[in-house]
Design a protein around this motif. Structure first.
Motif, PDB file in Angstrom:
ATOM      1  N   GLU A 127      -2.395  16.980  -1.997  1.00 32.76           N
ATOM      2  CA  GLU A 127      -3.452  16.017  -2.328  1.00 32.76           C
ATOM      3  C   GLU A 127      -4.763  16.716  -2.673  1.00 32.76           C
ATOM      4  OE1 GLU A 127      -5.472  11.990  -0.384  1.00 32.76           O
ATOM      5  OE2 GLU A 127      -3.855  13.067   0.643  1.00 32.76           O
TER       6      GLU A 127
ATOM      7  N   LYS B 115       0.827  -1.200   0.000  1.00 29.15           N
ATOM      8  CA  LYS B 115       0.000   0.000   0.000  1.00 29.15           C
ATOM      9  C   LYS B 115       0.867   1.259   0.000  1.00 29.15           C
ATOM     10  CE  LYS B 115      -3.957  -2.080   2.399  1.00 29.15           C
ATOM     11  NZ  LYS B 115      -4.754  -2.092   3.654  1.00 29.15           N
ATOM     12  N   GLN B 116       1.953   1.219   0.782  1.00 29.70           N
ATOM     13  CA  GLN B 116       2.858   2.369   0.832  1.00 29.70           C
ATOM     14  C   GLN B 116       3.480   2.639  -0.521  1.00 29.70           C
ATOM     15  OE1 GLN B 116       5.190   1.216   4.566  1.00 29.70           O
ATOM     16  NE2 GLN B 116       5.387   3.439   4.550  1.00 29.70           N
TER      17      GLN B 116
ATOM     18  N   SER C  68       0.971   3.989  -2.978  1.00 29.90           N
ATOM     19  CA  SER C  68       0.673   5.379  -2.638  1.00 29.90           C
ATOM     20  C   SER C  68       1.801   6.306  -3.077  1.00 29.90           C
ATOM     21  CB  SER C  68       0.435   5.509  -1.130  1.00 29.90           C
ATOM     22  OG  SER C  68       0.276   6.859  -0.759  1.00 29.90           O
TER      23      SER C  68
ATOM     24  N   GLU D 149       2.153   9.418  -5.860  1.00 32.41           N
ATOM     25  CA  GLU D 149       2.712  10.724  -5.519  1.00 32.41           C
ATOM     26  C   GLU D 149       3.832  11.121  -6.477  1.00 32.41           C
ATOM     27  OE1 GLU D 149       3.947  11.024  -1.479  1.00 32.41           O
ATOM     28  OE2 GLU D 149       2.069  10.222  -0.675  1.00 32.41           O
TER      29      GLU D 149
END
Length: 596
Positions: free
Chosen positions: A426, A90-91, A94, A98
């Motif tokens: 974000e 997940k990191q 993500s 980014e």
């Protein structure tokens, strides 16, 4: 990578539990050897088997405790590895979002997909095996040696103490050689992954050009390179395992010899000698297991390091970003204003190779990435804005900055009166839909691909977006309709159909800002004009910024930004720029000349 394990969430209690289990297991190993030696010694002295039932029972109890602790440690390690692997995946995903599509282009799509899918599995396997082995190597030999030294035989303890460091040094030397081979294997694996994805993407083009059969040689060459690297790694692994077992056997044999001669001469009793002999293999076992599992987990360790480098790169980029002031309004509305003042983006030449994805048209002939210099722009409210210029003019770089994928090195950005270091917050990204040259089609149904940005969309919303994007005819021709599988293993789509899917995604997300980077560059002119007729009405009520070198789009833009060598040469409407007879006029003249 082993030194960085302690930063993972929940590892300290897991290590404490496994350390306790390892301690209990080691005590069980010692007691198991003690009671087994007592039973054998008694039987050798002539005692009856029935008289040794108590000793045999104690031995079996110690054996069960040992196996139970081992099973609990494996279960604890597996659970931690599973949770950590999911969290790391997940990191990484993500952070990849980014870092944006330009980073994915540099690293290679095939490499990143392989890393996120297979790399996480390998890293999970590494954690599951490494944690119990690491604790056992630190606890078991020390306790066994103390027991032998204090209660059994000091000479044997000295031999054990001398031989273990030699074995560890030998294992380190082999490990360094194995690591070098594994790094080469991982590099060839990355090459193979990227080559495979590129081959799939370009298969239609190769077939059209009649080069599909000759491409077999390229595939064979890359595959052979990976096969050779794998065989070299396996060769080192097999030889090191053999050498490790051989030296362990010699160490145990030296202990046996040091016990055998005094035993024959009567200078030592059978019970302590037999106990030492039973414990000697247990003393070396953790080191042997580490050596055996080292090769099996090294690729997982390398995968973990690669994922950590992605996370570190994203965090480093994030650390350069100034915090968004409290109460700042980053929403884009018809009254919003975005101002770029003296914006510049500079890149190192060695980082520049465009990987065939978005921004490839901006690759400068010298090999450096495109850059922006002194860009001053003001964008207000909604409307259609075209960004035009020759290849290398900086169009894609400007789109990347507006999308928050690139951080400007000079200048300032002001959004709704708030000064920002870049557009990576974000709150701004959540308002943007990005459509590249070649939108990615996931392996799944057509509906799943359309609602990618809005997973909770209803069937009616998906169908409405698909119809608006011009996919109605395609849907009615598919046996499964919106549920028809597309992407990998499913029905292939043409370039125009893929762009319509990307457009349907943008419509369904209902985001107010759409960034398009050469969305029709790879399409034939008939398909492009057909797609254009569908797209233009759907841009109403949104801020649309379209970067392209196709001039026919500019007549439908409400404002045109002409880029020239990283600078804004001029801005205005189509008619205004033609009347000015500047850079835009020259571009149109060149295109007319080319069409003659």
């Amino acid at each position: 990578m082993g030194q960085g394990l302690m930063k993972y969430k929940g590892i300290k209690p897991v290590m404490a539990v496994m350390a306790g289990l390892t301690l209990i297991q080691t005590i069980a190993i010692i007691l198991q050897a003690k009671w087994l030696a007592e039973v054998i010694s008694a039987l050798f002295a002539g005692a009856k088997l029935q008289e040794q039932a108590g000793g045999i029972g104690m031995f079996l109890l110690a054996f069960m405790v040992r196996q139970g602790c081992g099973a609990l440690m494996q279960k604890t390690a597996y659970r931690f590895a599973e949770q950590t692997g999911q969290s790391l995946r997940k990191q990484v995903l993500s952070k990849l979002f980014e870092l944006g599509p330009r980073f994915a282009g540099q690293e290679g799509t095939g490499n990143l997909v392989t890393l996120v899918l297979e790399g996480v599995t390998k890293f999970r396997n590494y954690l599951e095996l490494f944690l119990p082995r690491m604790l056992a190597t630190g606890i078991t030999p020390a306790l066994v040696w103390l027991y032998v030294f204090i209660t059994l035989n000091k000479t044997s303890a000295v031999i054990l103490l001398v031989t273990l460091p030699i074995l560890i040094i030998f294992m380190i030397l082999i490990g360094l050689a194995a690591r070098k081979q594994t790094e080469r294997q991982w590099q060839t694996y990355r090459t193979l992954s990227n080559h495979f994805v590129d081959s799939l993407r370009g298969l239609e083009t190769l077939k059209f050009l009649g080069r599909s059969k000759t491409h077999i040689d390229s595939i064979e060459r890359v595959s052979d390179s990976y096969r050779s690297a794998t065989m070299r790694t396996l060769r080192v692994a097999f030889l090191s395992s053999f050498a490790l077992d051989f030296f362990t056997m010699l160490s145990v044999a030296s202990v046996a010899v040091s016990l055998g001669l005094p035993l024959v001469e009567g200078r030592i009793e059978l019970l302590p000698a037999l106990t030492v002999l039973i414990l000697a293999p247990e003393y070396f076992l953790p080191v042997r297991m580490v050596g055996a599992d080292y090769h099996a987990t090294l690729d997982g360790k390398e995968a973990g390091a690669a994922m950590e480098s992605i996370i570190a790169a994203a965090e480093e980029e994030a650390s350069k970003t100034a915090p968004v002031p409290a109460g700042a309004d980053l929403r884009w509305t018809p009254q919003s204003t975005l101002v770029l003042r003296g914006l510049g983006v500079k890149h190192e030449a060695e980082e520049s190779q465009a990987d065939g994805g978005q921004g490839a048209d901006d690759a400068i002939e010298s090999g450096a990435k495109p850059s922006l210099e002194g860009v001053d722009l003001e964008i207000r409210g909604m409307g259609r804005i075209g960004v035009i210029g020759e290849s290398g003019a900086g169009k894609s770089t400007l789109i990347d900055v507006l999308g928050g994928f690139l951080r400007p090195t000079t200048g300032s950005i002001e959004l709704n009166g708030t000064v920002l270091g870049d557009l990576s917050p974000e709150a701004w990204r959540e308002q943007i839909t990005y459509i590249p040259q070649k939108p990615y089609i996931f392996s799944g149904s057509l509906a799943d691909n359309i609602c990618f940005n809005k997973p909770d969309a209803s069937s009616a919303e998906v169908e409405q977006a698909a119809e608006a994007a011009g996919l109605g005819t395609l849907i009615r021709s598919l046996p499964g309709g919106l549920d028809e599988p597309i992407g990998g293993g499913g029905r292939p789509l043409s370039g125009g159909q893929e762009q319509r899917v990307a457009l349907a995604r943008a419509l369904l997300s209902e985001r107010p800002v759409i960034l398009l980077d050469e969305p029709t560059a790879h399409l034939d002119i008939e398909t492009e004009y057909e797609l254009k007729e569908t797209m233009l009405p759907l841009f109403e009520g949104k801020l649309v910024i379209l970067a392209t070198h196709r001039l026919h789009w500019m007549q439908d833009m409400e404002r045109i930004i002409v880029m020239e060598q990283g600078r804004v040469a001029e801005t205005g409407t189509h008619d205004e720029l033609l009347a000015r007879q500047g850079a835009y006029y020259e571009l149109t003249a060149l295109q007319r000349e080319g069409l003659r």
